[in-house]
Design a protein around this motif. Structure first.
Motif, mmCIF file in Angstrom:
data_model
loop_
_atom_site.group_PDB
_atom_site.id
_atom_site.type_symbol
_atom_site.label_atom_id
_atom_site.label_comp_id
_atom_site.label_asym_id
_atom_site.label_seq_id
_atom_site.Cartn_x
_atom_site.Cartn_y
_atom_site.Cartn_z
ATOM 1 N N HIS A 69 -1.478 -13.480 2.530
ATOM 2 C CA HIS A 69 -2.193 -13.587 0.971
ATOM 3 C C HIS A 69 -1.737 -12.252 0.400
ATOM 4 C CE1 HIS A 69 -5.869 -13.240 -1.698
ATOM 5 N NE2 HIS A 69 -5.091 -13.945 -2.237
ATOM 6 N N GLY A 70 -1.123 -12.200 -0.745
ATOM 7 C CA GLY A 70 -0.918 -10.956 -1.252
ATOM 8 C C GLY A 70 0.039 -11.288 -2.617
ATOM 9 N N GLY A 71 0.703 -10.321 -3.118
ATOM 10 C CA GLY A 71 1.368 -10.011 -4.563
ATOM 11 C C GLY A 71 2.588 -9.170 -4.135
ATOM 12 N N PHE A 72 2.597 -8.412 -5.533
ATOM 13 C CA PHE A 72 3.745 -7.538 -5.600
ATOM 14 C C PHE A 72 3.297 -6.092 -4.665
ATOM 15 C CE2 PHE A 72 4.098 -9.424 -9.950
ATOM 16 C CZ PHE A 72 4.744 -10.098 -9.596
ATOM 17 N N GLU A 73 2.410 -6.080 -4.158
ATOM 18 C CA GLU A 73 2.107 -4.928 -3.171
ATOM 19 C C GLU A 73 2.887 -5.341 -1.686
ATOM 20 O OE1 GLU A 73 -0.956 -7.865 -2.140
ATOM 21 O OE2 GLU A 73 -0.069 -7.351 -4.037
ATOM 22 N N VAL A 74 3.177 -6.620 -1.568
ATOM 23 C CA VAL A 74 4.053 -7.173 -0.135
ATOM 24 C C VAL A 74 3.119 -6.733 0.984
ATOM 25 C CG1 VAL A 74 6.342 -7.001 0.663
ATOM 26 C CG2 VAL A 74 6.116 -6.894 -1.605
ATOM 27 N N PRO A 75 2.046 -7.254 1.315
ATOM 28 C CA PRO A 75 1.219 -7.071 2.559
ATOM 29 C C PRO A 75 1.788 -7.276 3.795
ATOM 30 C CG PRO A 75 0.608 -9.263 1.472
ATOM 31 C CD PRO A 75 1.788 -8.680 0.805
ATOM 32 N N LEU A 76 2.669 -6.373 4.260
ATOM 33 C CA LEU A 76 3.049 -6.395 5.593
ATOM 34 C C LEU A 76 2.224 -5.318 6.509
ATOM 35 C CD1 LEU A 76 7.157 -6.575 5.336
ATOM 36 C CD2 LEU A 76 5.390 -8.462 5.488
ATOM 37 N N ALA A 77 2.755 -5.592 8.010
ATOM 38 C CA ALA A 77 1.724 -4.473 8.728
ATOM 39 C C ALA A 77 2.061 -3.058 8.477
ATOM 40 C CB ALA A 77 2.097 -4.743 10.304
ATOM 41 N N ALA A 78 1.185 -2.073 8.674
ATOM 42 C CA ALA A 78 1.362 -0.806 8.200
ATOM 43 C C ALA A 78 2.555 -0.283 8.916
ATOM 44 C CB ALA A 78 0.250 -0.090 8.884
ATOM 45 N N GLY A 79 3.339 0.550 7.867
ATOM 46 C CA GLY A 79 4.766 0.804 8.355
ATOM 47 C C GLY A 79 5.944 0.158 8.369
ATOM 48 N N ARG A 80 5.421 -1.280 8.080
ATOM 49 C CA ARG A 80 6.995 -2.154 8.144
ATOM 50 C C ARG A 80 7.204 -2.379 6.768
ATOM 51 N NH1 ARG A 80 6.737 -8.178 10.836
ATOM 52 N NH2 ARG A 80 8.809 -8.036 11.753
ATOM 53 N N ARG A 81 8.589 -2.148 6.565
ATOM 54 C CA ARG A 81 9.199 -2.543 5.304
ATOM 55 C C ARG A 81 10.370 -3.572 5.415
ATOM 56 N NH1 ARG A 81 7.938 2.310 2.503
ATOM 57 N NH2 ARG A 81 9.652 2.117 1.075
ATOM 58 N N PRO A 82 10.295 -4.412 4.684
ATOM 59 C CA PRO A 82 11.054 -5.482 4.336
ATOM 60 C C PRO A 82 12.473 -5.144 4.292
ATOM 61 C CG PRO A 82 9.800 -5.731 2.485
ATOM 62 C CD PRO A 82 9.433 -4.532 3.239
#
Length: 268
Positions: free
Chosen positions: A101-114
């Motif tokens: 659940h999320g939007g433009f903040e892109v909620p992945l696990a802390a420190g993870r970048r897509p």
């Protein structure tokens, strides 16, 4: 005193209409797998985000399959601002595929970048003056060699235009079509991303590009007797004389052409 339960942040953005169809984003996915394959193969964490996947999770499921042809351990997280859509997608979770659940903040696990954010048919409902801020926010979430692909297509994926951006900002614009569906390349104007769709007016670069595209298409009419593909290739070859294209005949054969962003960027 008991510890407080953290208050969840409200997702950034607005819910889309949610319409989606299986195989709708195949042209975009095919391009991503070809253009981004080097980064996919190098990455230590090949995670992609399908942002705003809609009322059904088909596009996230398909994206995983297409990326895994390049990188077998690729992962996809489908992100939706509507919690009911996330709940409906959860039965499709499996190894390498999750939903959040999320939007433009892109909620992945802390420190993870897509490594990839794909946002298809999301910004079309926003105002043009909101696009730059959304692009900046999403690009700021990318891994150093990550890619944001943002664009629009028709309901069954025959016509599609998207912008590709790196962490530094926009790089290219790609026009892709089922060639048999085109009367002229300017038919794609209705699928221009939000950053460009209102700029298809005289005096703007994208208008000049589509004008030249139509002229080259008309001049290549004799090649239609061979096939729509041959006409397209001839057309794009002529465009390359005056416009900075970022691809070659291998992509043109797929019914695509990619142009450097700077050549089409809105004036002012």
């Amino acid at each position: 005193m008991p510890a407080r339960t953290p208050v969840p942040h409200r997702p950034i953005g607005s819910a889309t209409r949610g319409t989606t169809n299986p195989n709708r984003l195949r042209r975009m996915d095919r391009w991503i797998a070809a253009a981004h394959q080097g980064a996919l193969r190098r990455s230590a964490d090949p995670v992609a985000v399908d942002l705003g996947y809609g009322a059904a999770p088909w596009t996230a499921v398909e994206l995983l399959g297409r990326l895994r042809r390049v990188r077998p351990d690729a992962a996809v997280v489908g992100v939706e601002i509507d919690p009911a859509r996330v709940a409906a997608a959860l039965p499709y979770r499996r190894d390498g595929l999750d939903f959040a659940h999320g939007g433009f903040e892109v909620p992945l696990a802390a420190g993870r970048r897509p490594l990839l954010i794909r946002a298809a048919n999301v910004l079309r409902q926003y105002d043009e003056d909101q696009v730059a801020a959304v692009w900046d926010r999403l690009c700021g979430r990318l891994a150093p060699d990550g890619l944001l692909v943002e664009g629009t297509c028709d309901e069954i994926g025959r016509r599609h235009v998207w912008v590709a951006l790196g962490p530094e900002g926009p790089r290219t614009v790609t026009f892709a079509a089922r060639l048999a569906s085109l009367d002229a390349p300017s038919d794609l104007a209705e699928r221009l991303p939000k950053a460009l769709i209102h700029r298809n007016v005289p005096g703007e670069p994208v208008h000049a590009f589509l004008r030249d595209f139509d002229r080259a298409w008309a001049a290549a009419a004799p090649f239609a007797s061979l096939s729509a593909r041959q006409r397209w290739i001839r057309t794009v070859s002529a465009l390359a004389v005056d416009w900075p294209l970022a691809d070659d005949v291998r992509r043109w054969r797929q019914g695509e052409v990619t142009v450097r962003w700077g050549a089409l960027a809105p004036r002012g």
